[in-house]
Design an enzyme around this catalytic site. Structure first.
Site, PDB file in Angstrom:
ATOM      1  CG  ASP A   1      -8.146   4.494   0.206  1.00 57.14           C
ATOM      2  OD1 ASP A   1      -8.014   3.260   0.244  1.00 57.14           O
ATOM      3  OD2 ASP A   1      -7.378   5.285   0.786  1.00 57.14           O
TER       4      ASP A   1
ATOM      5  CG  ASP B   1      -1.914   1.021   1.342  1.00 57.90           C
ATOM      6  OD1 ASP B   1      -2.281   1.570   0.299  1.00 57.90           O
ATOM      7  OD2 ASP B   1      -2.374   1.310   2.472  1.00 57.90           O
TER       8      ASP B   1
ATOM      9  CD  GLU C   1      -0.228   5.283  -4.001  1.00 54.40           C
ATOM     10  OE1 GLU C   1       0.171   5.515  -2.843  1.00 54.40           O
ATOM     11  OE2 GLU C   1      -0.888   4.295  -4.296  1.00 54.40           O
TER      12      GLU C   1
HETATM   13  O1  MIG Z   1      -3.717   5.998   4.710  1.00 55.73           O
HETATM   14  O2  MIG Z   1      -3.530   0.681   5.669  1.00 55.73           O
HETATM   15  O3  MIG Z   1      -5.804   2.160   0.339  1.00 55.73           O
HETATM   16  O4  MIG Z   1      -6.763  -0.088   1.666  1.00 55.73           O
HETATM   17  O5  MIG Z   1      -6.732  -0.059   4.479  1.00 55.73           O
HETATM   18  C1  MIG Z   1      -4.502   4.859   4.602  1.00 55.73           C
HETATM   19  C2  MIG Z   1      -4.667   1.436   5.836  1.00 55.73           C
HETATM   20  C3  MIG Z   1      -3.636   3.660   4.342  1.00 55.73           C
HETATM   21  C4  MIG Z   1      -4.866   2.972   2.379  1.00 55.73           C
HETATM   22  C5  MIG Z   1      -5.317   1.791   1.613  1.00 55.73           C
HETATM   23  C6  MIG Z   1      -6.343   1.033   2.398  1.00 55.73           C
HETATM   24  C7  MIG Z   1      -5.761   0.610   3.725  1.00 55.73           C
HETATM   25  C8  MIG Z   1      -5.280   1.841   4.489  1.00 55.73           C
HETATM   26  N1  MIG Z   1      -4.324   2.569   3.665  1.00 55.73           N
END
Ligand code: MIG
Length: 798
Positions: A485, A407, A410
């Site tokens: 998200d 996650d 980016e």
């Molecule tokens: O700032 O890990 O897209 O699926 O549950 C949020 C917590 C960070 C973003 C991800 C989401 C995940 C969440 N993450």
């Protein structure tokens, strides 16, 4: 930024006339009077690469997007010249290059029709701010041309009239039309006069695409730096374009383990251990199939990657084992930010080995993410990727985690305006040092790649499973993905449908959305409709932020629970069908979901459809996207379709109403299809498959179906230990024949097929299996009987 007014023209520079030409095997060089060089490489008969250098010097030819396995070679390459042009001819294409200004025009070699033509063609502007050039290309949009592809853009399937940007961006609760979001996939398809081509602009800088937005008849693309370096890919079929694009950028290195195509349950976050167990147990208690459960960031100690919060999870290895005993695979999240903490071994080691990204002037790239202040590994350095891969040893080999979820790659940074690194951050870029301007869009890809290699190493002999949020072209080689998200709204359900179709069309089929919506909470109806769609997405996972209540299948009362169970069961029955489609995709790059336009580009009605798609080769699906709907209108592609629920026949080529109350959804099977089905299991491997069901849908005419099976995990299938069954169906007014051709060395656990023949139009006189007559029994107007899996010819005579 493609500038067309006179004033704007001023900054633009253009190539002048060709003064020199040279050919070196498959590559042609054209040099202009003002020192622009165009390099054209004939990659394949239908794939040409164009590369421009503005002062004759090309950069080192390195790409993360192109796979080393890309095939090369052509049947024909001729070059001639006439008064105005150099003319390159392959067996598929004719390309004109204007002697006056390097502008190109590409024609179909067979019928000589124009496929794609430069408008201004290549031009550029010097980048005073950063050095180098802003490189630009513009093409004439031909009559009736439509545009598709470009990854995860949350807008209608047809991109015409819109402008986009590629810059991977963390986009919490994005809205329709938001741009850019998580992925950067600079590949599009053009379709006009029923012929399709593709353009892959392999440039990782921030890039832009304008599809007749600024000027009605012009499509253009440009980037903030790097080279004008693009591949022209001819079809003429859209599926061939995608297939050729994935030949260049790669297909998954292997099929996923079958369990990864099952149902996944996720939430931010399930903790402590007792909660994880409670959720898992509830699945088994309610008999809702599920294969994977996720641990989001709270499993870690202060969000430090590769650690565990021992208060919540005192003995992760035991827990993972106990979950595995119940058929659950545990999947854990790993983010890129490494907490600055002198007591933390991962931090210390990376610091010592100099693995963190640095600012241009020397300091480390410091950014706030979940753990607080962090440094970030430079995944663009091979040594760093190897180190990162090795960090997974304990998690995978010792603790037994089966998948990793990447996650925030980016990369996302909190509390800064750009939500990411500043432009000046330095990257190794595999020995081509550069700034973040160039490395940003591939940072997530390289993280996922390193993670993939770690999992591959430590999961062996099983197959690794990785999910990533960010991606660039080619990331499909390593991992699955989700659309980030989203929000629990009906419009987001529609977007999830479009985004996953678009990802498939953009070469990345292993995709899904957060079912039910990540932000906010769905009502039971929306949740149920979303699960129905998810059944037909390659990646099938419920996920939510958890701030707004529960989103497990049982969270919306018993009626919804029953419907959701019924649909998840359909997914489990269709596993051999989906697995076969996945295998096809890894072999040929054919998208697992086919938007209607990709399924039948010759029928112009399909060009602007968003909702309907083909799942695999034979199943037409159309999700219900509105509240309180009892059905909907949908377009049926040309052909004959069977309603999955009642076998009623629909003749395609028009829009029709379909009933679909909350316990149903529009699902149709292509006439002539043979759909393989497994029994319902609570998780993959729960049952030994003792019989394969084959649902046969009669058609007058011919249809080929296939079923691919293997050990459902491991790599033996690559050594020939698979079972591929080809079924050739031939239906006539008074007979139905199915021939089976089998290849591969894998021996399936079952011995027999249960054949269900749907809607035979004649009364049966006899059934012969390999020339021997068998007994028949009739069921509900359908015909069901059992025959040996070894049969070669099944003959039903009326
Ligand atoms: O700032 O890990 O897209 O699926 O549950 C949020 C917590 C960070 C973003 C991800 C989401 C995940 C969440 N993450």
């Amino acid at each position: 930024m493609i500038l067309n007014t006179e004033l704007e023209y001023k900054g633009n520079l253009f190539p002048s006339k060709i003064v020199f030409y040279k050919k070196n095997v498959d590559t042609l060089y054209f040099k202009t009077e003002n020192n622009v060089t165009l390099q054209v490489t004939v990659e394949r008969d239908s794939v040409l690469r164009f590369r421009f250098a503005t002062s004759s010097i090309f950069e080192n030819d390195f790409s993360y997007g192109i796979t080393m396995y890309a095939s090369k070679g052509y049947n024909k390459l001729e070059i001639e010249e006439d008064k105005n042009n150099y003319i390159i001819t392959t067996s598929k294409l004719i390309c004109h290059i204007s002697k006056l200004d390097l502008r190109t025009a590409i024609f179909d070699a067979k019928d000589k029709t124009l496929i794609c033509e430069d408008e201004l063609g290549f031009h550029w502007e010097e980048s005073y701010e950063f050095g180098g050039d802003i490189v630009k290309m513009s093409k004439t949009s031909l009559e009736g041309e439509s545009y598709f592809g470009l990854g995860d853009k949350p807008v209608d399937i047809n991109l015409k009239g819109k402008r986009f940007e590629n810059w991977a961006t963390d986009s919490y609760a994005y809205v329709r039309g938001a741009d850019p979001i998580y992925k950067a996939i600079p590949f599009y398809l053009g379709l006009h006069h029923k012929k399709a081509y593709g353009i892959f602009f392999d440039n990782t800088f921030r890039s832009y695409f304008d599809f007749c937005h600024e000027k009605r008849n012009v499509t253009s693309f440009w980037a903030d730096g790097g080279e004008m370096n693009y591949y022209f890919i001819y079809g003429p079929e859209m599926s061939e374009v995608v297939s050729n694009y994935t030949d260049l950028t790669g297909r998954p290195h292997h099929i996923p383990p079958l369990w990864a195509l099952g149902f996944h349950q996720c939430k931010w976050s399930y903790y402590p251990e007792a909660k994880v167990k409670e959720v898992a147990n509830k699945f088994r208690e309610l008999k809702i199939p599920c294969d994977a459960i996720y641990l989001d960031i709270d499993y870690m100690e202060g969000f430090r990657c590769f650690t565990w919060n021992k208060e919540y999870f005192p003995d992760p290895k035991r827990m993972v084992k106990e979950l595995a005993d119940e058929g659950f695979k545990t999947i854990a999240i790993i983010d890129p930010g490494i907490k600055i903490d002198n007591e933390y071994s991962v931090y210390k080691e990376a610091l010592e080995k100099d693995y963190f990204c640095k600012r241009a002037d020397g300091p480390y790239m410091k950014g706030k993410v979940w753990p607080g202040e962090c440094y970030f590994p430079d995944f663009t350095k091979p040594e760093v990727r190897d180190w990162w891969a090795d960090l997974f040893k304990e998690l995978i080999e010792d603790i037994g985690v089966k998948g990793v979820w990447n996650d925030m790659n980016e990369p996302a940074v909190m509390d800064v305006p750009g939500k990411t690194f500043p432009n000046d951050v330095r990257h190794d870029y595999d020995g081509n040092p550069c700034s973040h301007r160039k490395a940003h869009n591939i940072y997530g890809m390289q993280m996922a790649r390193a993670t993939y290699h770690g999992l591959k190493k430590f999961s062996y002999p099983k197959r690794p499973f990785v999910i990533t949020r960010s991606a660039y072209s080619g990331t499909q080689r390593y991992t699955s993905t989700w659309t980030g998200d989203n929000v629990a709204t009906w419009d987001h359900l529609a977007l999830a449908n479009i985004q996953v179709q678009r990802m498939c069309m953009s070469g990345f089929s292993f995709a899904g959305s957060d079912i039910g919506g990540f932000a906010e909470q769905p009502n039971g109806e929306l949740f149920t409709r979303w699960v129905q769609l998810g059944v037909f997405h390659p990646f099938f996972r419920v996920h939510s932020s958890g701030d707004h209540g529960d989103q497990e299948p049982w969270a919306f009362g018993p009626t919804m629970t029953d419907i959701v169970r019924k649909f998840i069961e359909i997914r489990y029955q269709l596993l051999p069908y989906l697995y076969t489609a996945f295998w096809r995709y890894t072999e040929d790059g054919i998208p697992i979901l086919k938007s209607l336009v990709l399924f039948d580009q010759h029928d112009q009605h399909t060009n602007y459809r968003n909702d309907e798609f083909i799942f695999g080769e034979k199943i037409l699906v159309c999700p219900i996207l509105e509240q309180n709907a009892k059905g909907r209108r949908m377009y049926f592609p040309i052909g004959k379709w069977y309603n999955f629920w009642d076998n009623s026949i629909v003749i395609g080529g028009e829009e029709k109403w379909v009933d679909a109350d909350i316990d149903s959804m529009p699902i149709f099977i292509k006439a002539g299809a043979i759909i393989p089905k497994y029994p319902i299991q609570q998780y993959v491997g729960e049952k030994i498959i003792e019989q394969l069901e084959l649902d046969v849908y009669f058609k007058e005419g011919k249809e080929v179906s296939e079923v691919f099976e293997d050990a459902q995990d491991g790599f033996d299938y690559k050594k020939g230990r698979y079972s591929l069954r080809n079924f050739n169906l031939v239906g006539k007014s008074n007979s139905l024949t199915i021939l089976q051709f089998k290849s591969g060395k894998f021996i399936t656990t079952y011995e027999t097929f249960k054949i269900n023949i749907h809607s035979l139009p004649f009364k049966i006189k006899s059934i012969e299996v390999d020339n021997e007559e068998i007994d028949i029994k009739m069921l509900n107007g359908n015909i069901t009987f059992v025959i040996t899996k070894e049969f070669r010819e099944l003959h039903i005579i009326g």
